[in-house]
Design a protein around this motif. Sequence first.
Motif, mmCIF file in Angstrom:
data_model
loop_
_atom_site.group_PDB
_atom_site.id
_atom_site.type_symbol
_atom_site.label_atom_id
_atom_site.label_comp_id
_atom_site.label_asym_id
_atom_site.label_seq_id
_atom_site.Cartn_x
_atom_site.Cartn_y
_atom_site.Cartn_z
ATOM 1 N N SER A 1 0.912 -1.278 -0.035
ATOM 2 C CA SER A 1 0.005 -0.028 0.099
ATOM 3 C C SER A 1 0.947 1.175 0.021
ATOM 4 O O SER A 1 1.985 1.230 0.646
ATOM 5 C CB SER A 1 -0.832 -0.007 1.133
ATOM 6 O OG SER A 1 -0.332 -0.207 2.414
ATOM 7 N N ALA A 2 0.288 2.293 -0.663
ATOM 8 C CA ALA A 2 1.368 3.611 -0.674
ATOM 9 C C ALA A 2 0.465 4.600 -1.013
ATOM 10 O O ALA A 2 -0.667 4.675 -1.707
ATOM 11 C CB ALA A 2 2.252 3.347 -2.065
ATOM 12 N N MET A 3 0.937 5.769 -0.565
ATOM 13 C CA MET A 3 0.158 7.086 -0.842
ATOM 14 C C MET A 3 0.458 7.458 -2.206
ATOM 15 O O MET A 3 1.264 6.745 -3.037
ATOM 16 C CB MET A 3 0.717 8.196 0.119
ATOM 17 C CG MET A 3 2.242 8.209 0.203
ATOM 18 S SD MET A 3 3.118 9.031 -1.083
ATOM 19 C CE MET A 3 2.446 10.764 -1.092
ATOM 20 N N PRO A 4 -0.603 8.149 -2.889
ATOM 21 C CA PRO A 4 -0.733 8.161 -4.368
ATOM 22 C C PRO A 4 0.673 8.521 -5.130
ATOM 23 O O PRO A 4 0.934 7.830 -6.273
ATOM 24 C CB PRO A 4 -1.805 9.500 -4.492
ATOM 25 C CG PRO A 4 -2.509 9.262 -3.312
ATOM 26 C CD PRO A 4 -1.564 8.858 -2.266
ATOM 27 N N GLU B 1 -4.507 6.939 1.493
ATOM 28 C CA GLU B 1 -3.540 7.939 2.315
ATOM 29 C C GLU B 1 -2.776 7.337 3.256
ATOM 30 O O GLU B 1 -3.056 6.002 3.745
ATOM 31 C CB GLU B 1 -4.640 8.852 3.070
ATOM 32 C CG GLU B 1 -5.364 9.708 1.954
ATOM 33 C CD GLU B 1 -6.390 10.355 2.691
ATOM 34 O OE1 GLU B 1 -6.079 10.894 3.674
ATOM 35 O OE2 GLU B 1 -7.587 10.687 2.144
ATOM 36 N N SER B 2 -1.970 7.865 3.928
ATOM 37 C CA SER B 2 -0.742 7.227 4.517
ATOM 38 C C SER B 2 -1.402 6.742 5.979
ATOM 39 O O SER B 2 -1.116 5.395 6.174
ATOM 40 C CB SER B 2 0.392 8.380 4.992
ATOM 41 O OG SER B 2 1.053 8.807 3.976
ATOM 42 N N ARG B 3 -2.345 7.509 6.567
ATOM 43 C CA ARG B 3 -2.904 6.923 7.841
ATOM 44 C C ARG B 3 -3.887 5.487 7.688
ATOM 45 O O ARG B 3 -3.614 4.524 8.332
ATOM 46 C CB ARG B 3 -3.673 8.033 8.403
ATOM 47 C CG ARG B 3 -5.204 8.387 7.576
ATOM 48 C CD ARG B 3 -5.892 9.560 8.643
ATOM 49 N NE ARG B 3 -7.137 9.839 7.896
ATOM 50 C CZ ARG B 3 -7.260 10.764 6.945
ATOM 51 N NH1 ARG B 3 -6.275 11.263 6.357
ATOM 52 N NH2 ARG B 3 -8.499 10.896 6.453
ATOM 53 N N HIS B 4 -4.228 5.555 6.574
ATOM 54 C CA HIS B 4 -4.919 4.231 6.030
ATOM 55 C C HIS B 4 -4.041 3.085 5.737
ATOM 56 O O HIS B 4 -4.156 1.897 6.127
ATOM 57 C CB HIS B 4 -5.811 4.436 5.196
ATOM 58 C CG HIS B 4 -7.015 5.441 5.248
ATOM 59 N ND1 HIS B 4 -7.768 6.069 4.212
ATOM 60 C CD2 HIS B 4 -7.517 5.836 6.491
ATOM 61 C CE1 HIS B 4 -8.546 6.816 4.930
ATOM 62 N NE2 HIS B 4 -8.691 6.703 6.109
ATOM 63 N N VAL C 1 4.739 5.575 3.111
ATOM 64 C CA VAL C 1 3.922 6.416 3.879
ATOM 65 C C VAL C 1 4.529 8.021 4.060
ATOM 66 O O VAL C 1 5.991 7.829 3.925
ATOM 67 C CB VAL C 1 3.345 5.943 5.171
ATOM 68 C CG1 VAL C 1 2.618 4.679 4.672
ATOM 69 C CG2 VAL C 1 4.262 5.855 6.044
ATOM 70 N N LEU C 2 3.857 9.061 4.470
ATOM 71 C CA LEU C 2 4.504 10.160 4.945
ATOM 72 C C LEU C 2 3.968 10.243 6.330
ATOM 73 O O LEU C 2 2.880 9.933 6.612
ATOM 74 C CB LEU C 2 3.754 11.223 4.093
ATOM 75 C CG LEU C 2 4.080 11.158 2.573
ATOM 76 C CD1 LEU C 2 3.117 12.580 1.867
ATOM 77 C CD2 LEU C 2 5.416 11.647 2.181
ATOM 78 N N PRO C 3 5.011 10.596 7.175
ATOM 79 C CA PRO C 3 4.583 10.622 8.488
ATOM 80 C C PRO C 3 3.574 12.173 8.809
ATOM 81 O O PRO C 3 3.900 13.056 8.001
ATOM 82 C CB PRO C 3 5.861 10.975 9.314
ATOM 83 C CG PRO C 3 6.695 11.359 8.292
ATOM 84 C CD PRO C 3 6.251 10.718 6.964
ATOM 85 N N ALA C 4 2.686 11.773 9.577
ATOM 86 C CA ALA C 4 1.594 13.136 9.390
ATOM 87 C C ALA C 4 1.144 13.257 10.748
ATOM 88 O O ALA C 4 1.213 11.940 11.548
ATOM 89 C CB ALA C 4 0.515 12.929 8.570
ATOM 90 N N PRO C 5 0.200 14.199 11.291
ATOM 91 C CA PRO C 5 -0.135 14.201 12.625
ATOM 92 C C PRO C 5 -1.105 13.078 12.829
ATOM 93 O O PRO C 5 -1.874 12.647 11.835
ATOM 94 C CB PRO C 5 -0.897 15.618 12.568
ATOM 95 C CG PRO C 5 -0.051 16.331 11.630
ATOM 96 C CD PRO C 5 0.382 15.459 10.781
ATOM 97 N N GLY C 6 -1.048 12.349 13.932
ATOM 98 C CA GLY C 6 -1.988 11.418 14.255
ATOM 99 C C GLY C 6 -1.532 9.801 13.790
ATOM 100 O O GLY C 6 -1.944 8.748 14.189
ATOM 101 N N SER C 7 -0.273 9.645 13.018
ATOM 102 C CA SER C 7 0.391 8.583 12.518
ATOM 103 C C SER C 7 0.985 8.015 13.818
ATOM 104 O O SER C 7 1.438 8.596 14.693
ATOM 105 C CB SER C 7 1.412 8.631 11.583
ATOM 106 O OG SER C 7 0.991 9.425 10.309
ATOM 107 N N PRO C 8 1.267 6.800 13.527
ATOM 108 C CA PRO C 8 1.952 5.918 14.828
ATOM 109 C C PRO C 8 3.472 6.587 14.961
ATOM 110 O O PRO C 8 4.098 6.834 14.088
ATOM 111 C CB PRO C 8 1.979 4.553 14.440
ATOM 112 C CG PRO C 8 0.824 4.479 13.404
ATOM 113 C CD PRO C 8 0.619 5.733 12.823
ATOM 114 N N PRO C 9 3.825 6.792 16.069
ATOM 115 C CA PRO C 9 5.162 7.318 16.486
ATOM 116 C C PRO C 9 6.355 6.311 15.977
ATOM 117 O O PRO C 9 5.867 5.047 15.835
ATOM 118 C CB PRO C 9 5.258 7.607 17.858
ATOM 119 C CG PRO C 9 4.473 6.665 18.466
ATOM 120 C CD PRO C 9 3.427 6.651 17.361
#
Length: 308
Positions: free
Chosen positions: A96-99, A128-131, A146-154
């Motif tokens: 899985s990957a962001m677009p 999307e990364s979080r998904h 993925v891209l790290p973003a607010p709410g992503s696992p640390p």
Amino acid sequence: MIDPRLQTLRVLAERGTVTATAAALHLTPSTVSQQLRGLARELEVELLEQVGRRVRLTAAAHALLKHADAMAAESERARAELAAHRAGMAGVLRISAMPTALAALVVTAAARLRDAHSRLAVELVEDESRHCFDLLLAGDSDIGVVLPAPGSPPPDDQRFEQHPLLDEPQDLLVPADHRLAGRASVALSEAAADAWISGPERITHHQVVTAACAAAGFSPRITGRAVDFIGVAAMVGRGFGVSLVSRLAFIPPEFGVVRVPLHGDSVPIRRHLTVVRRGAAAHPVIAAGLASIREVCRERTDITVLAP
């Protein structure tokens, strides 16, 4: 190899509701509830408490989750070791990957892997990364880009192994007749007075634009929003504003836009990560997938590939 009821509890902790957990695991809500009630009876502790129409994990459930995460990681390591004893590269690899990463990197990497190993099927999902993290946890993906973003696992989240993949510069995207279009490079602050196109607040592009502009000393006047770079570029090309565009993003040439590289102390980048379930990286198929993605990244000269 891990008790499926523990996996259900892990997904519930992440998704928050029985209904969302059931959807992630391809189960019915009643099955999820039955699994968790059975697990609670067997362990002789309460795992859930009702709060209005929702459920909340008890202290006992949170304690159990720590053990469940450790058991899941050990199960992944066992699968990886056993897979190393099988002959050849076979099975299914799900990525899985962001677009932008999917289109620019992952599709090529997956095709090479598929062509090199006739017994290996590769399945791809754009999200999307979080998904992508959700897909990994539910077992519907083996590798996430993925891209790290607010709410992503640390980075120290015990469910996942996260490794840097690449740093991707952002360029200023302007109409072809814009005053900055002919420049070799510009400082981001030179576009402070322009109208700006961004993503909706839930989209990573919005976070990149606002953070980069703040670092350059201004707050962008946002006059349009789009969920992908095609929409952003269409608005920029018609003069509705300027924007940032990721180096990996494909923009149709007929849109009448120009990418202008940025210079100075506030040049924004997007850092991409590869993510797998903890303990799974040594699995031969997953290791081959990670290696293929990195190989494609190293062939590009417009990004910086990072050591894992």
